[in-house]
Scaffold this active site. Structure first.
Site: not given
Ligand code: 5RP
Length: 224
Positions: A28-29, A31, A82, A85, A97, A104
């Protein structure tokens, strides 16, 4: 959004790890959102994937990939993609985050390989330098979880307006001693009512793809 070019570069590089015609796990997120776009535009023939959040389910559907539950998938999954943070060079990470750390962690632990895709700002010498540790806390256990996190030396903050997909509240704990990430992961998850914490040390990343501003990608392989 900051670091978009770096995130996109890392996400595209992850396509090299995707096997044809199999079910993979998808985190999730932002990236991961780049990864899903790249996967949808690729010739990978991935038609089903285990999603770790409602947002990821929606993004997968938008590129023609059907999200399925972990229960229905044949395990272990060959691959989990995945972000994080924070991540150190040994593959220990802080995640959550986006509030999805419980799902996850389930999917990462059910996968043979975790490829972690990050921009340069996420790589740290040791965990805790830039991100708090998120806790998903079960119904009614908030006060005890906050007290226990404080007793461990942390400064817990209830995340405003952002429960996990499950509806459970999220607490971000700042200032914990993360010099032994595995020990702190086990300690936090032993607090009654804590569903999962955002430290990923029991299940570390196998490969880290770090996207850089010039579009290049550095690969670290902590498990080798
Ligand atoms: C979601 C996560 C994400 O992988 C982490 O927050 C990074 O997010 P982004 O790719 O938006 O920087 O752990 O629960």
């Amino acid at each position: 959004m900051p670091h978009e070019a770096e995130k996109r570069a890392a996400a595209r590089a992850a396509l090299e790890y995707v096997p044809h015609d199999t079910v993979i796990g998808v985190g999730t997120g932002s990236t991961v959102a780049h990864f899903i776009d790249a996967l949808g535009a690729s010739d990978s023939r991935i038609t089903r994937a285990v999603a770790t959040s409602i947002d990821t389910q929606r993004r997968l559907r938008a590129v023609g990939i059907s999200p399925i539950t972990l229960e229905l998938a044949e395990k272990p999954l060959a691959l989990y993609i995945d972000g994080a943070d924070e991540i150190d060079r040994l593959g220990h990470a802080i995640k959550g985050g986006g509030g999805a750390q419980t799902q996850e962690k389930r999917v990462a632990e059910a996968s043979m390989m975790w490829v972690c895709i990050v921009d340069e700002s996420k790589l740290v010498d040791h965990l805790g330098m830039r991100a708090p540790v998120p806790l998903e806390v079960g119904s009614g256990a908030l006060a005890e979880a906050i007290a226990a996190a404080s007793a461990l030396g942390g400064s817990p903050e209830l995340r405003p307006g952002a429960p996990a997909d499950s509806g459970n509240p999220l607490v971000d704990v700042h200032g914990l001693d993360l010099s032994d990430p595995l020990r702190m992961e086990i300690t936090l998850e032993a607090i009654p009512g804590v569903v999962a914490c955002g430290i990923f040390a029991r299940r570390r990343a196998d490969v880290i793809l770090i996207g850089r501003a010039d579009g290049s990608v550095v690969t670290l392989a902590p498990s080798e």
